[in-house]
Write a protein that holds these residues in place. Structure first.
Motif, short mmCIF file in Angstrom:
data_model
loop_
_atom_site.label_atom_id
_atom_site.label_comp_id
_atom_site.label_asym_id
_atom_site.label_seq_id
_atom_site.Cartn_x
_atom_site.Cartn_y
_atom_site.Cartn_z
N VAL A 111 3.19 8.50 -7.92
CA VAL A 111 3.96 7.03 -7.61
C VAL A 111 4.51 7.76 -6.04
CG1 VAL A 111 5.02 7.43 -10.12
CG2 VAL A 111 6.23 8.02 -8.71
N VAL A 112 4.48 8.73 -5.21
CA VAL A 112 5.57 8.92 -4.02
C VAL A 112 4.55 8.03 -2.85
CG1 VAL A 112 5.80 10.61 -2.11
CG2 VAL A 112 6.23 11.27 -4.17
N HIS A 113 3.07 7.42 -3.26
CA HIS A 113 2.69 6.34 -2.14
C HIS A 113 1.76 4.88 -1.88
CE1 HIS A 113 3.44 9.27 2.09
NE2 HIS A 113 3.70 10.53 0.40
N THR A 114 2.46 4.96 -1.08
CA THR A 114 1.40 3.23 -1.24
C THR A 114 0.38 3.27 -0.41
OG1 THR A 114 2.89 2.05 0.43
CG2 THR A 114 3.64 2.88 -2.25
N PRO A 115 -0.06 2.23 -0.79
CA PRO A 115 -1.51 1.94 0.42
C PRO A 115 -1.12 1.77 2.31
CG PRO A 115 -2.34 0.44 -1.47
CD PRO A 115 -0.66 1.41 -1.84
N GLU A 116 0.41 0.94 1.43
CA GLU A 116 1.70 0.42 3.35
C GLU A 116 1.62 1.72 4.22
OE1 GLU A 116 2.80 -2.31 0.55
OE2 GLU A 116 1.78 -0.83 0.31
N ILE A 117 1.59 3.12 3.29
CA ILE A 117 2.35 4.39 4.04
C ILE A 117 1.20 5.42 4.28
CG2 ILE A 117 2.83 6.84 3.51
CD1 ILE A 117 4.91 5.21 1.70
N LYS A 126 -0.64 -4.03 8.48
CA LYS A 126 -0.95 -5.35 7.27
C LYS A 126 -0.15 -6.07 7.76
CE LYS A 126 3.48 -3.92 5.54
NZ LYS A 126 4.25 -3.64 4.77
N GLU A 127 -0.85 -7.33 6.91
CA GLU A 127 -0.46 -8.78 7.08
C GLU A 127 0.34 -8.93 7.10
OE1 GLU A 127 -3.68 -11.97 7.42
OE2 GLU A 127 -3.36 -11.64 5.54
N ASP A 128 1.08 -9.02 5.73
CA ASP A 128 2.35 -10.25 5.35
C ASP A 128 2.92 -8.54 4.09
OD1 ASP A 128 0.55 -9.82 3.23
OD2 ASP A 128 -0.10 -11.55 3.55
N THR A 129 4.03 -9.03 3.53
CA THR A 129 4.29 -7.91 2.46
C THR A 129 4.15 -8.40 1.48
OG1 THR A 129 6.18 -9.60 2.11
CG2 THR A 129 6.80 -8.79 3.68
N PRO A 130 3.81 -7.57 0.87
CA PRO A 130 3.12 -7.81 -0.89
C PRO A 130 3.84 -8.27 -1.23
CG PRO A 130 3.63 -4.73 -0.29
CD PRO A 130 4.75 -5.93 0.61
N LYS A 131 2.66 -8.76 -1.89
CA LYS A 131 3.11 -10.19 -3.88
C LYS A 131 2.70 -9.25 -4.41
CE LYS A 131 -0.82 -12.71 -3.06
NZ LYS A 131 -0.31 -13.70 -3.05
N LYS A 152 -0.41 -6.81 -4.11
CA LYS A 152 -1.24 -6.95 -3.58
C LYS A 152 -0.79 -7.25 -2.10
CE LYS A 152 -4.90 -10.66 -2.63
NZ LYS A 152 -5.30 -12.00 -2.64
N VAL A 153 -1.75 -6.47 -1.45
CA VAL A 153 -0.98 -6.44 0.62
C VAL A 153 -2.47 -6.77 1.12
CG1 VAL A 153 -0.89 -3.51 0.46
CG2 VAL A 153 -0.24 -4.91 2.24
N ARG A 154 -1.93 -6.69 2.20
CA ARG A 154 -3.91 -7.51 3.53
C ARG A 154 -3.52 -6.48 4.72
NH1 ARG A 154 -2.52 -12.57 1.48
NH2 ARG A 154 -4.43 -13.19 0.08
N PHE A 155 -4.52 -5.95 5.03
CA PHE A 155 -4.91 -5.63 6.33
C PHE A 155 -5.75 -6.36 6.58
CE2 PHE A 155 -3.01 -2.43 3.64
CZ PHE A 155 -2.02 -1.72 4.44
N VAL A 156 -5.43 -5.98 8.32
CA VAL A 156 -6.13 -6.93 9.70
C VAL A 156 -7.01 -6.49 9.85
CG1 VAL A 156 -6.28 -8.53 11.44
CG2 VAL A 156 -4.61 -8.93 8.98
N ASN A 157 -8.83 -5.79 9.88
CA ASN A 157 -9.32 -4.86 11.00
C ASN A 157 -8.50 -5.59 12.84
OD1 ASN A 157 -10.74 -3.36 12.33
ND2 ASN A 157 -12.07 -2.89 11.17
N GLN A 158 -8.08 -4.52 13.43
CA GLN A 158 -7.58 -4.81 15.08
C GLN A 158 -8.92 -4.59 15.65
OE1 GLN A 158 -3.90 -5.53 15.76
NE2 GLN A 158 -4.80 -6.23 13.49
N SER A 159 -9.85 -4.14 15.15
CA SER A 159 -11.01 -3.77 16.08
C SER A 159 -11.28 -4.88 16.18
CB SER A 159 -12.20 -2.92 16.00
OG SER A 159 -12.78 -3.72 14.57
N ILE A 160 -12.89 -5.58 17.08
CA ILE A 160 -13.09 -5.86 17.77
C ILE A 160 -13.80 -7.56 17.26
CG2 ILE A 160 -15.07 -5.49 18.24
CD1 ILE A 160 -14.97 -7.35 21.22
N ARG A 161 -14.06 -6.46 15.76
CA ARG A 161 -15.03 -7.48 14.69
C ARG A 161 -14.17 -7.82 13.53
NH1 ARG A 161 -18.65 -2.66 12.16
NH2 ARG A 161 -19.28 -4.76 11.05
#
Length: 227
Positions: A111-117, A126-131, A152-161
């Protein structure tokens, strides 16, 4: 962490494996909470049920050649030998695919780690706080639960794509799936717990992970066992 098979969705699979890698780094810190596998009655049955999760669930199919593998050293330290699956499920009707990691292990460690970490970094932000997202369920276990809940948590790719990745994750003692702000306290009385994480590139018109979970959670419930 070495991955033994490459796939077109390598960033997604790597995200899943990074979760396991982060858990590996805190093994010693959590050792007092993990217990010994040899004391966990019922674990062998739980492992077998997990590994028997069908390759075909409705319109979703998983090809063994796309499975992910965690290194032997990390499996040993995490005490999850024969206790996890990493698969890609593809929808045969619309072509969508999702990446699933399902594992069972000592509560204090799982239970220790989450995708945010584990997933955030130079390339993804990370685009926003988990909902919290709910999925109605039948009462499979007698616990009286009416919903599975996932973060649910979203991540935005910071690369050019560019592009977005959506993660859904939750923990279970073998009953309902729970999105908890304090899972260590909530599950501390259990010897081991399950963690389910599903992720996919986010489609503008469809939430492929939500679609997958809606279709597949009834089957996944049959492959986790209360302890």
């Amino acid at each position: 962490m070495a991955f033994h098979r490459r796939h077109k969705n390598t960033p997604l699979i790597v995200g899943i494996v990074l979760v396991a890698a982060a858990m590996f780094s805190v093994t010693m810190v959590c050792a007092n909470l993990t217990g010994r596998w040899s004391r966990f009655k019922g674990l062998e049955e739980s492992q077998a049920l997990l590994k028997e999760l069908p390759r075909t669930i409705g319109d979703w199919k998983s090809d063994p050649k796309d499975d992910g593998v965690i290194s032997k050293a990390e499996v040993s330290m995490l005490q999850i030998e024969n206790s996890y699956i990493i698969r890609v499920y593809k929808n045969e009707k619309n072509g969508a695919d999702v990446n699933l990691m399902l594992m069972v292990g000592p509560t204090g460690l799982i239970v220790v780690h989450t995708p945010e970490i584990c997933f955030g970094g130079r390339d993804f932000k990370k685009e926003d706080t988990p909902k919290k997202v709910s999925f109605p369920i039948a009462d499979y276990s007698g616990s009286g639960a009416t919903d599975d809940t996932f973060w649910k948590v979203r991540f935005v790719n910071q690369s050019i794509r560019g592009g977005k990745i959506a993660f859904y994750y939750a923990v279970s003692s073998g009953n309902e799936w729970v999105a908890s702000k304090d899972p260590r306290t909530l599950f501390q009385q259990f010897r081991y717990v399950y963690k389910l994480q599903v992720q996919a590139h986010e489609d503008v018109d469809n939430d492929n992970v939500e679609h997958f979970l809606s279709d597949c959670l009834p089957v996944i419930h049959k492959h986790i066992k209360p302890n």
